[in-house]
Design a protein around this motif. Structure first.
Motif, PDB file in Angstrom:
ATOM      1  N   ASP A   1       0.572  -0.830   0.472  1.00 44.73           N
ATOM      2  CA  ASP A   1      -0.263  -0.037  -0.039  1.00 44.73           C
ATOM      3  C   ASP A   1       1.221   1.385  -0.134  1.00 44.73           C
ATOM      4  N   ASP A   2       0.681   1.658  -1.385  1.00 47.54           N
ATOM      5  CA  ASP A   2       1.714   2.949  -1.046  1.00 47.54           C
ATOM      6  C   ASP A   2       1.525   3.707   0.011  1.00 47.54           C
ATOM      7  N   ASP A   3      -0.140   4.052  -0.159  1.00 51.38           N
ATOM      8  CA  ASP A   3      -0.130   5.781   0.698  1.00 51.38           C
ATOM      9  C   ASP A   3       0.365   5.586   2.132  1.00 51.38           C
TER      10      ASP A   3
ATOM     11  N   THR B   1       3.737   5.936   1.707  1.00 52.01           N
ATOM     12  CA  THR B   1       4.452   7.472   1.809  1.00 52.01           C
ATOM     13  C   THR B   1       4.150   7.946   3.762  1.00 52.01           C
ATOM     14  N   TYR B   2       2.779   7.997   3.957  1.00 49.52           N
ATOM     15  CA  TYR B   2       2.527   8.199   5.621  1.00 49.52           C
ATOM     16  C   TYR B   2       3.723   8.240   6.655  1.00 49.52           C
TER      17      TYR B   2
ATOM     18  N   ARG C   1       6.913  10.438   5.061  1.00 52.13           N
ATOM     19  CA  ARG C   1       6.345  12.007   5.742  1.00 52.13           C
ATOM     20  C   ARG C   1       5.782  11.659   7.641  1.00 52.13           C
ATOM     21  N   HIS C   2       5.880  10.976   8.244  1.00 51.34           N
ATOM     22  CA  HIS C   2       5.593  10.725   9.812  1.00 51.34           C
ATOM     23  C   HIS C   2       6.613  10.007  10.675  1.00 51.34           C
TER      24      HIS C   2
ATOM     25  N   GLU D   1      -4.888  13.974   4.233  1.00 45.18           N
ATOM     26  CA  GLU D   1      -4.578  13.217   4.301  1.00 45.18           C
ATOM     27  C   GLU D   1      -4.686  12.315   5.582  1.00 45.18           C
TER      28      GLU D   1
ATOM     29  N   ILE E   1      -6.969   9.717   3.916  1.00 43.84           N
ATOM     30  CA  ILE E   1      -6.524   8.466   3.179  1.00 43.84           C
ATOM     31  C   ILE E   1      -5.426   7.725   4.246  1.00 43.84           C
TER      32      ILE E   1
END
Lengths: 181, 171
Positions: B112-114, B117-118, B121-122, B157, B160
């Protein structure tokens, strides 16, 4: 039921979940619109949330698909709710309090704009633009607010229905990592 | 609680050997796969992850040595079972738990690319916070807008990551 005029509102939470799986979930939405013979409505706030300056690199974004749905005609952006209609303004304030209570937070953390969909649902019934309203959201407190508050304005319980995305169309609730089911 | 930008100095990010499972999504995947498929054999694991068998053996040995999984039979081919874990980390006034759910969330970044990415970022700490919100979200005690405001991320975001993690806590 056949002659009932139904208006279906989609919330941003549902459209975001479709944006994550554009190809399949948006197709499922388009199919539901056809089968139900409705044009899905989205409040202006929802459109802004999805297409404003919020796109973030790295995420599958939903804005392109939303605009395509608008072009294809099975979704449309409504006007903002009429704040001058006292019932509409009042129910949005109530919804704000309802969500704050459900989430055990102060009202400051909920904005009136979060509840546009509830205001619009009531407004459509007051204007007799529809006999029944369906609100589709994955934000449980918002859905519960719509279902419990609208009947307080003299409408029947069955004139307002809340569905999650997965209840509207199975595909919207499915997990795509089958190994972990 | 606030995790606006990735802070890679949190306990979840810097923890020792035992926390290797958190930094290696494939190890997290293997642990989670075994949890969902008790008595899984190596071949099943290799097929689900599409990695060389030798790598799978290495990862499984590491997970076994760290106590995350154990062999559940005595013969060959070896079968494995996952141990339920619940490790509490406290640093200052921040408390975090390493649970099977957190490991599953990390495992999902493989597909799951999301989620990937999360985490970029975090950080893992941000992921752990998002997982807490997801529990409340599924229980109906928070909306995606509330998470966005409290965590200073955009509603998009927040929506998502809540959608991406929903299935981790729903089972």
């Amino acid at each position: 039921m056949g002659d009932n005029r139904i208006i279906v509102f989609l919330d941003s939470s549902v459209l975001i979940s479709c944006g994550r799986r554009k190809s399949t979930r948006f197709q499922a939405l388009a199919r539901e619109a056809r089968q139900r013979d409705v044009v899905f409505r989205i409040p202006p706030q929802v459109y802004t949330e999805l297409t404003g300056n919020t796109t973030i690199e790295g995420y599958e974004s939903s804005d392109i698909a939303v605009d395509r749905a608008l072009q294809e005609g099975w979704m449309k952006v409504t006007e903002s709710p009429s704040y001058v209609v006292s019932e509409v303004s009042k129910i949005m304030d109530q919804a704000r309090r309802f969500i704050a209570t459900a989430s055990n937070r102060s009202e400051d953390v909920v904005e009136k704009a979060d509840t546009e969909i509830v205001g619009l649902a009531l407004e459509m019934l007051i204007d007799e633009a529809a006999d029944q309203i369906t609100v589709v959201t994955n934000d449980i407190p918002l859905g519960e607010a719509a279902e419990s508050l609208v009947p307080q304005y003299g409408f029947d319980d069955d004139q307002i229905t809340w569905l999650t995305g997965g209840e509207l169309a199975n595909e919207l609730g499915e997990d795509f990592i089958s190994e972990f089911e | 609680m606030a995790t606006r930008e990735a802070d890679w100095n949190t306990p979840l990010d810097t923890g020792g050997e035992a926390f290797e499972i958190l930094a290696n999504a494939r190890k997290a995947w293997i642990y989670t796969y075994i949890r969902y498929h008790p008595d899984a054999e190596i071949d099943d694991i290799v097929n689900s992850l599409e990695i060389p068998q030798r790598t799978a053996y290495d990862y499984i040995n590491d997970l076994e040595a760290a106590g995350f999984i154990e062999q559940s039979n005595e013969g060959r081919p070896a079968e494995y079972a996952a141990r339920e874990i619940d490790i509490e980390l406290i640093q200052g006034d921040v408390e975090r738990q390493i649970t099977p759910e957190l490991i599953e969330a990390i495992a999902r970044r493989e597909r799951d690319d999301d989620i990937d990415t999360y985490i970029e970022r975090h950080g893992l700490d941000g992921l752990a916070v998002a997982l807490e919100y997801t529990r409340d979200y599924v229980d109906g005690s928070v909306t995606h807008q509330i998470m966005a405001r409290e965590q200073d991320v955009s509603p998009l975001e927040a929506g998502i990551i809540l959608d991406a993690l929903r299935h981790v806590v729903e089972e």
